[in-house]
Design a protein around this motif. Sequence first.
Motif, PDB file in Angstrom:
ATOM      1  N   GLY A 154       0.807  -1.217   0.000  1.00 17.37           N
ATOM      2  CA  GLY A 154       0.000   0.000   0.000  1.00 17.37           C
ATOM      3  C   GLY A 154       0.835   1.259   0.000  1.00 17.37           C
ATOM      4  O   GLY A 154       0.552   2.207  -0.745  1.00 17.37           O
ATOM      5  N   VAL A 155       1.878   1.282   0.816  1.00 16.42           N
ATOM      6  CA  VAL A 155       2.751   2.457   0.886  1.00 16.42           C
ATOM      7  C   VAL A 155       3.499   2.627  -0.432  1.00 16.42           C
ATOM      8  O   VAL A 155       3.614   3.744  -0.957  1.00 16.42           O
ATOM      9  CB  VAL A 155       3.726   2.341   2.076  1.00 16.42           C
ATOM     10  CG1 VAL A 155       4.787   3.445   2.024  1.00 16.42           C
ATOM     11  CG2 VAL A 155       2.967   2.408   3.397  1.00 16.42           C
ATOM     12  N   SER A 156       4.006   1.546  -0.992  1.00 13.23           N
ATOM     13  CA  SER A 156       4.709   1.636  -2.273  1.00 13.23           C
ATOM     14  C   SER A 156       3.784   2.144  -3.368  1.00 13.23           C
ATOM     15  O   SER A 156       4.192   2.937  -4.223  1.00 13.23           O
ATOM     16  CB  SER A 156       5.266   0.265  -2.674  1.00 13.23           C
ATOM     17  OG  SER A 156       6.338  -0.099  -1.830  1.00 13.23           O
ATOM     18  N   THR A 157       2.521   1.709  -3.345  1.00 15.30           N
ATOM     19  CA  THR A 157       1.554   2.162  -4.341  1.00 15.30           C
ATOM     20  C   THR A 157       1.318   3.661  -4.227  1.00 15.30           C
ATOM     21  O   THR A 157       1.238   4.368  -5.241  1.00 15.30           O
ATOM     22  CB  THR A 157       0.223   1.401  -4.177  1.00 15.30           C
ATOM     23  OG1 THR A 157       0.447   0.002  -4.385  1.00 15.30           O
ATOM     24  CG2 THR A 157      -0.809   1.892  -5.178  1.00 15.30           C
ATOM     25  N   ILE A 158       1.228   4.160  -3.014  1.00 14.47           N
ATOM     26  CA  ILE A 158       1.036   5.600  -2.799  1.00 14.47           C
ATOM     27  C   ILE A 158       2.167   6.390  -3.454  1.00 14.47           C
ATOM     28  O   ILE A 158       1.935   7.362  -4.184  1.00 14.47           O
ATOM     29  CB  ILE A 158       0.965   5.917  -1.293  1.00 14.47           C
ATOM     30  CG1 ILE A 158      -0.353   5.406  -0.706  1.00 14.47           C
ATOM     31  CG2 ILE A 158       1.110   7.427  -1.041  1.00 14.47           C
ATOM     32  CD1 ILE A 158      -0.399   5.445   0.814  1.00 14.47           C
ATOM     33  N   PHE A 159       3.394   5.982  -3.198  1.00 16.82           N
ATOM     34  CA  PHE A 159       4.542   6.725  -3.722  1.00 16.82           C
ATOM     35  C   PHE A 159       4.709   6.514  -5.227  1.00 16.82           C
ATOM     36  O   PHE A 159       5.091   7.451  -5.946  1.00 16.82           O
ATOM     37  CB  PHE A 159       5.813   6.351  -2.959  1.00 16.82           C
ATOM     38  CG  PHE A 159       5.937   7.060  -1.644  1.00 16.82           C
ATOM     39  CD1 PHE A 159       6.520   8.317  -1.562  1.00 16.82           C
ATOM     40  CD2 PHE A 159       5.438   6.490  -0.480  1.00 16.82           C
ATOM     41  CE1 PHE A 159       6.617   8.986  -0.356  1.00 16.82           C
ATOM     42  CE2 PHE A 159       5.530   7.153   0.742  1.00 16.82           C
ATOM     43  CZ  PHE A 159       6.118   8.409   0.811  1.00 16.82           C
ATOM     44  N   ASN A 160       4.436   5.319  -5.725  1.00 15.64           N
ATOM     45  CA  ASN A 160       4.526   5.092  -7.172  1.00 15.64           C
ATOM     46  C   ASN A 160       3.511   5.935  -7.929  1.00 15.64           C
ATOM     47  O   ASN A 160       3.833   6.540  -8.958  1.00 15.64           O
ATOM     48  CB  ASN A 160       4.310   3.608  -7.489  1.00 15.64           C
ATOM     49  CG  ASN A 160       5.575   2.787  -7.356  1.00 15.64           C
ATOM     50  OD1 ASN A 160       6.670   3.295  -7.563  1.00 15.64           O
ATOM     51  ND2 ASN A 160       5.427   1.529  -7.005  1.00 15.64           N
ATOM     52  N   ARG A 161       2.294   5.974  -7.430  1.00 16.66           N
ATOM     53  CA  ARG A 161       1.268   6.780  -8.109  1.00 16.66           C
ATOM     54  C   ARG A 161       1.650   8.261  -8.101  1.00 16.66           C
ATOM     55  O   ARG A 161       1.478   8.968  -9.107  1.00 16.66           O
ATOM     56  CB  ARG A 161      -0.080   6.569  -7.421  1.00 16.66           C
ATOM     57  CG  ARG A 161      -0.716   5.227  -7.744  1.00 16.66           C
ATOM     58  CD  ARG A 161      -1.970   4.990  -6.921  1.00 16.66           C
ATOM     59  NE  ARG A 161      -2.680   3.800  -7.385  1.00 16.66           N
ATOM     60  CZ  ARG A 161      -3.694   3.241  -6.722  1.00 16.66           C
ATOM     61  NH1 ARG A 161      -4.107   3.758  -5.570  1.00 16.66           N
ATOM     62  NH2 ARG A 161      -4.292   2.161  -7.203  1.00 16.66           N
ATOM     63  N   ALA A 162       2.173   8.729  -6.977  1.00 17.99           N
ATOM     64  CA  ALA A 162       2.559  10.141  -6.889  1.00 17.99           C
ATOM     65  C   ALA A 162       3.743  10.445  -7.804  1.00 17.99           C
ATOM     66  O   ALA A 162       3.783  11.498  -8.463  1.00 17.99           O
ATOM     67  CB  ALA A 162       2.903  10.500  -5.450  1.00 17.99           C
ATOM     68  N   LEU A 163       4.714   9.535  -7.864  1.00 17.66           N
ATOM     69  CA  LEU A 163       5.874   9.729  -8.737  1.00 17.66           C
ATOM     70  C   LEU A 163       5.444   9.873 -10.189  1.00 17.66           C
ATOM     71  O   LEU A 163       5.845  10.825 -10.883  1.00 17.66           O
ATOM     72  CB  LEU A 163       6.840   8.553  -8.598  1.00 17.66           C
ATOM     73  CG  LEU A 163       7.933   8.439  -9.680  1.00 17.66           C
ATOM     74  CD1 LEU A 163       8.851   9.653  -9.658  1.00 17.66           C
ATOM     75  CD2 LEU A 163       8.719   7.142  -9.516  1.00 17.66           C
ATOM     76  N   TYR A 164       4.628   8.953 -10.672  1.00 13.56           N
ATOM     77  CA  TYR A 164       4.284   8.979 -12.089  1.00 13.56           C
ATOM     78  C   TYR A 164       3.318  10.104 -12.427  1.00 13.56           C
ATOM     79  O   TYR A 164       3.363  10.648 -13.538  1.00 13.56           O
ATOM     80  CB  TYR A 164       3.778   7.610 -12.526  1.00 13.56           C
ATOM     81  CG  TYR A 164       4.914   6.618 -12.584  1.00 13.56           C
ATOM     82  CD1 TYR A 164       5.943   6.788 -13.502  1.00 13.56           C
ATOM     83  CD2 TYR A 164       5.001   5.561 -11.692  1.00 13.56           C
ATOM     84  CE1 TYR A 164       7.021   5.924 -13.546  1.00 13.56           C
ATOM     85  CE2 TYR A 164       6.075   4.686 -11.722  1.00 13.56           C
ATOM     86  CZ  TYR A 164       7.081   4.873 -12.654  1.00 13.56           C
ATOM     87  OH  TYR A 164       8.158   4.035 -12.684  1.00 13.56           O
ATOM     88  N   ALA A 165       2.467  10.474 -11.483  1.00 14.44           N
ATOM     89  CA  ALA A 165       1.622  11.655 -11.716  1.00 14.44           C
ATOM     90  C   ALA A 165       2.493  12.895 -11.869  1.00 14.44           C
ATOM     91  O   ALA A 165       2.249  13.743 -12.749  1.00 14.44           O
ATOM     92  CB  ALA A 165       0.637  11.829 -10.562  1.00 14.44           C
TER      93      ALA A 165
END
Length: 321
Positions: A154-165
């Motif tokens: 879940g935490v990795s998903t949060i940061f991955n989504r923010a990075l690519y956005a």
Amino acid sequence: MNVDKTFVNAMCISRQKYLLGKDKLARLLEAQDFEEAFRMLGEFGFGEGDVAPEAYEQLLYGELGQLYAFARAYAPTEAIKAFCLAPRDFYNAEYLLRQAYVNLPTVPMQEGTVPIERVKKGVAGAYNQLPAYLVAPIKEAQASFERGDATGVGVSTIFNRALYAYLLSVCKDRRTKGYVQWQIDTKNISIALRADTRAELESMWIEGGKLSVDTLLLLQKGERTAVDRRFLQTDYTEVVRAAVDAKEKRLPLVKYENAVDSAFLRTLLPQRYSSEGVAPFLLYFGYKTNDIANVRVILAGKLAGADKESIKERLRVSYGE
């Protein structure tokens, strides 16, 4: 940013002669053992300082630090600087945030575009030290820890989504935006192969790519005929075939990961003799990044006693190919 692109391009082209590249990597691969391979690196001029063989990660850390410093100083545009370095900022923020809640060791960190001390202060609550695109995932992840429902995925998903956005918001030119979308899609392909249900896929899916959730569901369901038909003669043909083959045979995604990691540099190879535009900088950054990754693969493989072919299939495309 005020960078003399003609000067930077000349510098990048000049630096190519110091790369390891295909031929020297092949010689490393032929080394009898780890010790010989490590000694050869010194002869090739790779790395600085007197580093013991068992501390080879320090050598790689130093090379990567120099590459990032070069990108901070000479990236020809702010978008390309973000493309090269923002992933490190998000990695640093995520690691430091996890460390604040979980017992993780203190490790050396490479600086991206934001100084490490500012990232530390931002994670500790001084949000004004950080750009908004880093503050948002930090706050979201902190909230999940405070609620008690944080998970590693879940935490990795949060940061991955923010990075690519963030990368999609700054990388507007066709090449870099296209590769950002490629990264999103290939991460989503990996997610689809791991997820058991649509709900699980959607919980980890990253927006902004070219592949829809419905398309990814074909991979999840493993309908080979439908998968082959959907991806035939697309940019994803090779990587999807490698991924599905590995899943069917229950093998590690080695060929898939290699194809994914090599894709950006391969798209630049037709311009490898160009001295104009941003291609020389991106080529040098890609070549050097892959040099460092390939040295790590070879040394780790030699240290583990892996056979030459299993090491070779993990190597990324390099200078001279």
